[in-house]
Motif scaffolding. Structure first.
Motif, PDB file in Angstrom:
ATOM      1  N   ILE A 136       4.458  10.065  -7.376  1.00  0.00           N
ATOM      2  CA  ILE A 136       5.390  10.397  -8.451  1.00  0.00           C
ATOM      3  C   ILE A 136       4.631  10.642  -9.752  1.00  0.00           C
ATOM      4  N   ALA A 137       3.652   9.773 -10.032  1.00  0.00           N
ATOM      5  CA  ALA A 137       2.847   9.954 -11.246  1.00  0.00           C
ATOM      6  C   ALA A 137       2.046  11.246 -11.180  1.00  0.00           C
TER       7      ALA A 137
ATOM      8  N   ASP B  91       0.831  -1.210   0.000  1.00  0.00           N
ATOM      9  CA  ASP B  91       0.000   0.000   0.000  1.00  0.00           C
ATOM     10  C   ASP B  91       0.861   1.255   0.000  1.00  0.00           C
ATOM     11  N   ALA B  92       1.892   1.278   0.845  1.00  0.00           N
ATOM     12  CA  ALA B  92       2.766   2.450   0.892  1.00  0.00           C
ATOM     13  C   ALA B  92       3.521   2.623  -0.417  1.00  0.00           C
ATOM     14  N   ALA B  93       3.999   1.521  -0.993  1.00  0.00           N
ATOM     15  CA  ALA B  93       4.701   1.602  -2.277  1.00  0.00           C
ATOM     16  C   ALA B  93       3.787   2.157  -3.358  1.00  0.00           C
ATOM     17  N   ARG B  94       2.529   1.725  -3.344  1.00  0.00           N
ATOM     18  CA  ARG B  94       1.554   2.237  -4.320  1.00  0.00           C
ATOM     19  C   ARG B  94       1.354   3.734  -4.118  1.00  0.00           C
ATOM     20  N   ARG B  95       1.251   4.184  -2.867  1.00  0.00           N
ATOM     21  CA  ARG B  95       1.023   5.600  -2.590  1.00  0.00           C
ATOM     22  C   ARG B  95       2.188   6.458  -3.083  1.00  0.00           C
ATOM     23  N   VAL B  96       3.411   6.002  -2.853  1.00  0.00           N
ATOM     24  CA  VAL B  96       4.566   6.765  -3.330  1.00  0.00           C
ATOM     25  C   VAL B  96       4.606   6.775  -4.853  1.00  0.00           C
TER      26      VAL B  96
ATOM     27  N   GLY C 114       2.961  -4.018 -13.567  1.00  0.00           N
ATOM     28  CA  GLY C 114       2.632  -3.665 -12.190  1.00  0.00           C
ATOM     29  C   GLY C 114       2.596  -2.158 -11.979  1.00  0.00           C
ATOM     30  N   LEU C 115       3.516  -1.439 -12.632  1.00  0.00           N
ATOM     31  CA  LEU C 115       3.515   0.016 -12.556  1.00  0.00           C
ATOM     32  C   LEU C 115       2.245   0.576 -13.191  1.00  0.00           C
ATOM     33  N   LEU C 116       1.903   0.061 -14.356  1.00  0.00           N
ATOM     34  CA  LEU C 116       0.716   0.561 -15.055  1.00  0.00           C
ATOM     35  C   LEU C 116      -0.559   0.249 -14.290  1.00  0.00           C
ATOM     36  N   ASP C 117      -0.588  -0.867 -13.583  1.00  0.00           N
ATOM     37  CA  ASP C 117      -1.761  -1.206 -12.773  1.00  0.00           C
ATOM     38  C   ASP C 117      -2.000  -0.168 -11.685  1.00  0.00           C
TER      39      ASP C 117
ATOM     40  N   PRO D  30      -5.172   3.571 -13.579  1.00  0.00           N
ATOM     41  CA  PRO D  30      -6.477   3.857 -12.971  1.00  0.00           C
ATOM     42  C   PRO D  30      -6.521   5.222 -12.280  1.00  0.00           C
ATOM     43  N   ALA D  31      -5.400   5.648 -11.722  1.00  0.00           N
ATOM     44  CA  ALA D  31      -5.362   6.927 -11.013  1.00  0.00           C
ATOM     45  C   ALA D  31      -5.315   8.111 -11.977  1.00  0.00           C
ATOM     46  N   PHE D  32      -4.641   7.931 -13.125  1.00  0.00           N
ATOM     47  CA  PHE D  32      -4.481   9.025 -14.090  1.00  0.00           C
ATOM     48  C   PHE D  32      -4.780   8.504 -15.497  1.00  0.00           C
ATOM     49  N   PRO D  33      -6.040   8.239 -15.791  1.00  0.00           N
ATOM     50  CA  PRO D  33      -6.394   7.616 -17.079  1.00  0.00           C
ATOM     51  C   PRO D  33      -6.041   8.453 -18.297  1.00  0.00           C
TER      52      PRO D  33
END
Length: 240
Positions: A143-144, A134-139, A171-174, A178-181
């Motif tokens: 960045i994105a 979860d934390a890795a996804r948030r960071v 995995g990066l694109l996943d 979704p956050a920045f389509p």
């Protein structure tokens, strides 16, 4: 009532000892590198028996997983707070806020930075999904978000690249798509380039590689950040 107080005292003492174990592990890593994190070494530093420390962490890998999760979450909290606080600022100021939060956190937590971005702990095997997904996804999303915030202004300079979705890890694109389509492949590439600018100097500073070359690493970081913002051509109307 007495039983409740006794239970509360035991829980408090256990929490304090757990925190000390984690603190000692990071200190050992800071002085001896990632392979210095062993339960026996921690027990020795704390004046505990090896058997006693196993009552808190069954294995070295269990401890490392908790450490990574704690450290990564603290970093995610720091940069997320900077991003949220600067929500009404111009894009350039938001990028600066995130970047400075990242550097400030790293300087305040050099052992934690080394744990998640430096040499891996020898022999460590993370659980399925990673130690701190979860934390890795948030960071990663943060960045994105830097690229997404800049893209409207930066597209003219960076939009003609030949990146496509196949150039990036699924995995990066996943996490990012979704956050920045609306962010195209060139925008994802820009996010990684921004990350390279920010992470590179901070990493050199944390590992002590800048100190022999400059007495003002903060000034160097500020100059690099200023140049980065200029290259993105983003709105800088909040700058005084």
């Amino acid at each position: 009532m007495a039983g409740t107080r006794s239970t509360g005292r035991r829980e408090r003492l256990r929490a304090e000892t757990t925190a000390e174990i984690k603190r000692t592990a990071l200190e050992l890593m800071g002085s001896g590198g990632p392979d210095a994190i062993t339960l026996r070494a921690i027990a020795r530093e704390m004046g505990m028996t090896a058997n006693a420390i196993y009552g808190y962490f069954a294995t070295r890998d269990d401890l490392v997983t908790v450490l990574i999760a704690d450290v990564y979450t603290a970093l995610a909290d720091a940069v997320d707070a900077a991003w949220t606080t600067s929500a009404q600022a111009a894009p350039a100021e938001r990028i600066r806020a995130w970047a400075h939060a990242f550097r400030n956190w790293a300087l305040a937590n050099p052992e934690g930075f080394r744990l998640i971005y430096g040499d891996p702990v020898p022999g460590y095997r993370a659980p399925d999904g990673g130690a701190a997904p979860d934390a890795a996804r948030r960071v990663c999303i943060g960045i994105a978000a830097l690229a997404d915030t800049a893209w409207g202004d930066a597209e003219q300079a960076y939009g003609d690249s030949d990146f496509d979705w196949a150039d990036f890890d699924p995995g990066l694109l996943d996490k990012v798509r979704p956050a920045f389509p609306a962010l195209p492949p060139a925008g994802v590439a820009l996010a990684l380039r921004i990350w390279g600018h920010l992470h590179g100097l901070v990493s050199l500073e944390i590992y002590g590689h800048l100190h022999a070359q400059t007495l003002s690493p903060q000034k160097l970081f500020h100059a690099e950040l200023t140049q980065l913002v200029r290259s993105l051509n983003v709105d800088d109307s909040n700058r005084v």
